[in-house]
Design a protein around this motif. Sequence first.
Motif, short mmCIF file in Angstrom:
data_model
loop_
_atom_site.label_atom_id
_atom_site.label_comp_id
_atom_site.label_asym_id
_atom_site.label_seq_id
_atom_site.Cartn_x
_atom_site.Cartn_y
_atom_site.Cartn_z
N ARG A 53 0.82 -1.22 0.00
CA ARG A 53 0.00 0.00 0.00
C ARG A 53 0.85 1.26 0.00
NH1 ARG A 53 -4.49 -2.90 3.78
NH2 ARG A 53 -5.34 -4.10 2.06
N VAL A 54 2.04 1.17 0.60
CA VAL A 54 2.98 2.30 0.52
C VAL A 54 3.39 2.51 -0.94
CG1 VAL A 54 5.24 3.17 1.23
CG2 VAL A 54 3.81 1.93 2.87
N SER A 74 0.53 4.14 -2.95
CA SER A 74 0.51 5.60 -2.74
C SER A 74 1.64 6.27 -3.53
CB SER A 74 0.65 5.90 -1.24
OG SER A 74 0.83 7.27 -1.01
N GLU A 131 6.25 8.43 -7.72
CA GLU A 131 7.51 8.38 -6.95
C GLU A 131 7.89 6.92 -6.69
OE1 GLU A 131 9.30 10.96 -5.50
OE2 GLU A 131 7.98 12.70 -5.68
N GLU A 140 -9.43 2.98 -4.74
CA GLU A 140 -9.95 4.01 -3.82
C GLU A 140 -8.97 5.16 -3.65
OE1 GLU A 140 -12.31 2.82 -0.17
OE2 GLU A 140 -11.39 0.92 -0.75
N MET A 141 -7.68 4.81 -3.46
CA MET A 141 -6.69 5.88 -3.27
C MET A 141 -6.60 6.77 -4.50
SD MET A 141 -3.46 4.23 -1.21
CE MET A 141 -3.53 3.86 0.54
N HIS A 170 -9.68 9.04 -4.57
CA HIS A 170 -9.57 10.12 -3.58
C HIS A 170 -8.58 11.17 -4.06
CE1 HIS A 170 -10.93 7.18 -0.19
NE2 HIS A 170 -11.92 7.54 -0.97
N HIS A 171 -7.46 10.71 -4.62
CA HIS A 171 -6.45 11.65 -5.12
C HIS A 171 -7.05 12.55 -6.20
CE1 HIS A 171 -2.37 13.05 -6.08
NE2 HIS A 171 -2.79 13.05 -7.33
N VAL A 210 -9.81 14.74 5.67
CA VAL A 210 -8.56 15.47 5.41
C VAL A 210 -8.33 16.50 6.50
CG1 VAL A 210 -7.39 17.09 3.85
CG2 VAL A 210 -8.59 15.12 2.92
N ARG A 254 1.71 17.62 -1.58
CA ARG A 254 1.82 16.76 -2.76
C ARG A 254 0.65 16.99 -3.72
NH1 ARG A 254 3.30 15.71 -6.67
NH2 ARG A 254 2.80 13.83 -7.82
N ILE A 255 -0.56 16.99 -3.17
CA ILE A 255 -1.74 17.05 -4.04
C ILE A 255 -1.97 18.46 -4.58
CG2 ILE A 255 -4.26 16.86 -4.08
CD1 ILE A 255 -4.05 14.51 -2.18
N LEU A 260 4.25 19.13 -5.34
CA LEU A 260 5.67 19.05 -4.98
C LEU A 260 6.12 17.59 -4.93
CD1 LEU A 260 5.92 21.72 -2.12
CD2 LEU A 260 6.16 22.03 -4.58
N SER A 261 7.38 17.36 -5.22
CA SER A 261 7.94 16.01 -5.14
C SER A 261 8.21 15.65 -3.69
CB SER A 261 9.23 15.91 -5.96
OG SER A 261 10.24 16.65 -5.30
N TYR A 262 8.43 14.38 -3.43
CA TYR A 262 8.77 13.96 -2.07
C TYR A 262 10.07 14.63 -1.60
CZ TYR A 262 5.26 10.17 -2.32
OH TYR A 262 4.10 9.44 -2.41
N ASP A 263 11.02 14.79 -2.51
CA ASP A 263 12.28 15.45 -2.16
C ASP A 263 12.04 16.89 -1.70
OD1 ASP A 263 13.99 13.36 -2.52
OD2 ASP A 263 14.55 13.88 -4.57
N ARG A 294 7.24 9.73 2.02
CA ARG A 294 6.53 8.64 1.34
C ARG A 294 5.63 7.89 2.32
NH1 ARG A 294 9.06 3.28 -1.72
NH2 ARG A 294 8.75 4.24 -3.72
N MET A 295 6.18 7.61 3.51
CA MET A 295 5.40 6.87 4.51
C MET A 295 4.23 7.71 5.02
SD MET A 295 6.68 3.91 4.71
CE MET A 295 5.79 3.31 6.14
N VAL A 316 2.63 10.23 3.53
CA VAL A 316 1.59 10.40 2.51
C VAL A 316 0.78 9.11 2.37
CG1 VAL A 316 1.18 10.78 0.04
CG2 VAL A 316 2.84 12.19 1.24
N SER A 317 1.48 7.99 2.39
CA SER A 317 0.81 6.69 2.31
C SER A 317 -0.12 6.49 3.51
CB SER A 317 1.85 5.58 2.25
OG SER A 317 1.27 4.34 2.50
N ARG A 337 -3.21 8.59 3.20
CA ARG A 337 -4.18 8.02 2.25
C ARG A 337 -4.91 6.83 2.87
NH1 ARG A 337 -0.30 9.22 -2.48
NH2 ARG A 337 -1.41 10.90 -3.54
N ALA A 338 -4.19 6.04 3.65
CA ALA A 338 -4.83 4.89 4.30
C ALA A 338 -5.89 5.36 5.30
CB ALA A 338 -3.77 4.04 5.01
N LEU A 387 -7.56 8.17 5.15
CA LEU A 387 -8.69 8.71 4.39
C LEU A 387 -9.56 7.58 3.85
CD1 LEU A 387 -7.10 11.61 2.28
CD2 LEU A 387 -8.22 11.71 4.50
N THR A 388 -8.92 6.53 3.35
CA THR A 388 -9.68 5.40 2.81
C THR A 388 -10.55 4.78 3.90
OG1 THR A 388 -7.91 4.96 1.25
CG2 THR A 388 -9.45 3.17 1.64
#
Lengths: 110, 181
Positions: free
Chosen positions: A7-8, A11, A17, A42-43, A46-47, B126, B140-141, B145-148, B162-163, B165-166, B169-170, B172-173
Amino acid sequence: MSCDEYRVLISASIDGEITEFEAGALGDHIRHCPDCTGTSDEMREHHLRLSQDRTPAQPAGLRSSIRRRLTFSTYQAEWRCEHIPMMPIPAPSRRTDPASAYIFGPCGRA
Amino acid sequence: MNDGQISIETIRACQYGSEPAFDRLYDAFGDVIWRLCYRIAHNSTDAEDLAQEAWITIWSKIGSFRCDSSFSTWIYRVTTNVCLQWKRQRTVNSVSIDENDGAYRASQPERTAVARDEAARLHDAVKRLPDTLRIPLELRIYEDLSYDQIAGILGCTPSAVRMRVSRARAVLTNAVEGVDE
């Protein structure tokens, strides 16, 4: 890898990325995992939905309000890096050491 | 980011308090700063106050910017810090009117009630995200912008972004599905 780890990658793939290797592994996993397929859908939805949000335009008078609260210099000409004045080197008060006379020589002249 | 829109000469001129240079800076970053403030405040009145505070801070601190690093990252970082400080200072019981939800609903008249409900839950989720997750997600959205770049603004590593943002999203889901975290 576990589904949580994939899941990471889901995303990260939405954000572009992800490495080619990771994308391959994720594709292989998603083909066989209905849960992660659902999460991916779903992700992405949402995005897409959030990225379509629009922030209202800033108020017309905001810049003027900010300008009133800032202090500006009276110098209005275009500044350039090379035009920034250099600080003068203070001349030594006494030149008893020959070495310092060598270093500060030009500044020490009357 | 906007580094390409602002020259080193303009930054230097801002550091010396030039008014024309301020206008160029505002042309380049006015909208960015407004968006960041609005995303924190969720209404125009508070966002306007917040944007003013952000600009005053930027103007007072611009002298400390060293021209060997990314100026847009610096602008984002200062503005984000001002926003977070403002949020911390707010009283817990204060209530803000969220114009964004109303604008969103009004812009989607054709959507079904179920879809509207889901969209409302998403936007509400959110807003309820902790700042550590919400800010990287929004950068990001909404700012693309990039993760860097986000890592540079938040002072963390790209893998941490990265973690986060992931994780956002989890959350939010789960929130949209009605699953408790």
